[in-house]
Write a protein that holds these residues in place. Sequence first.
Motif, PDB file in Angstrom:
ATOM      1  N   HIS A 155      -4.576  -0.946  -0.070  1.00  0.00           N
ATOM      2  CA  HIS A 155      -4.983  -0.275  -1.300  1.00  0.00           C
ATOM      3  C   HIS A 155      -6.242   0.538  -1.038  1.00  0.00           C
ATOM      4  CE1 HIS A 155      -2.468  -3.518  -2.870  1.00  0.00           C
ATOM      5  NE2 HIS A 155      -2.306  -2.768  -3.937  1.00  0.00           N
TER       6      HIS A 155
ATOM      7  N   VAL B  16      -7.530   1.435  -8.717  1.00  0.00           N
ATOM      8  CA  VAL B  16      -7.026   0.959  -7.436  1.00  0.00           C
ATOM      9  C   VAL B  16      -5.564   1.383  -7.306  1.00  0.00           C
ATOM     10  CG1 VAL B  16      -6.520  -1.073  -6.022  1.00  0.00           C
ATOM     11  CG2 VAL B  16      -8.626  -0.989  -7.393  1.00  0.00           C
TER      12      VAL B  16
ATOM     13  N   ARG C  33      -2.141   1.911  -4.423  1.00  0.00           N
ATOM     14  CA  ARG C  33      -1.565   1.577  -3.111  1.00  0.00           C
ATOM     15  C   ARG C  33      -1.633   2.794  -2.209  1.00  0.00           C
ATOM     16  NH1 ARG C  33       4.147  -1.585  -3.829  1.00  0.00           N
ATOM     17  NH2 ARG C  33       3.237  -3.614  -4.347  1.00  0.00           N
ATOM     18  N   THR C  34      -1.884   2.538  -0.944  1.00  0.00           N
ATOM     19  CA  THR C  34      -1.795   3.615   0.031  1.00  0.00           C
ATOM     20  C   THR C  34      -0.396   3.543   0.630  1.00  0.00           C
ATOM     21  OG1 THR C  34      -2.726   2.197   1.758  1.00  0.00           O
ATOM     22  CG2 THR C  34      -4.242   3.638   0.572  1.00  0.00           C
TER      23      THR C  34
END
Length: 75
Positions: A11, A71, A73-74
């Motif tokens: 994240h 926040v 997610r990558t």
Amino acid sequence: MSRALLRYVKHRITQHPDTDVTFEAECLAYPCDWTASGSPDGAAVDVECMSHTGRTGHASFRRVCTSFALVVRTE
């Protein structure tokens, strides 16, 4: 028996795109209850503090910078 699915996902945290940073200040001289109104312009709050010092001689302030985080997610 219960099962658990553990997922490790990266994240990242960023400033929320729909909000601005807000700057505020309050005088620390007792019993002064002066506060600078919140503003997205930190320099404007600093000018309010300096004006208050010029009028009262109070020189100590608590400055607060508030932002909202998101926040995500990558991939």
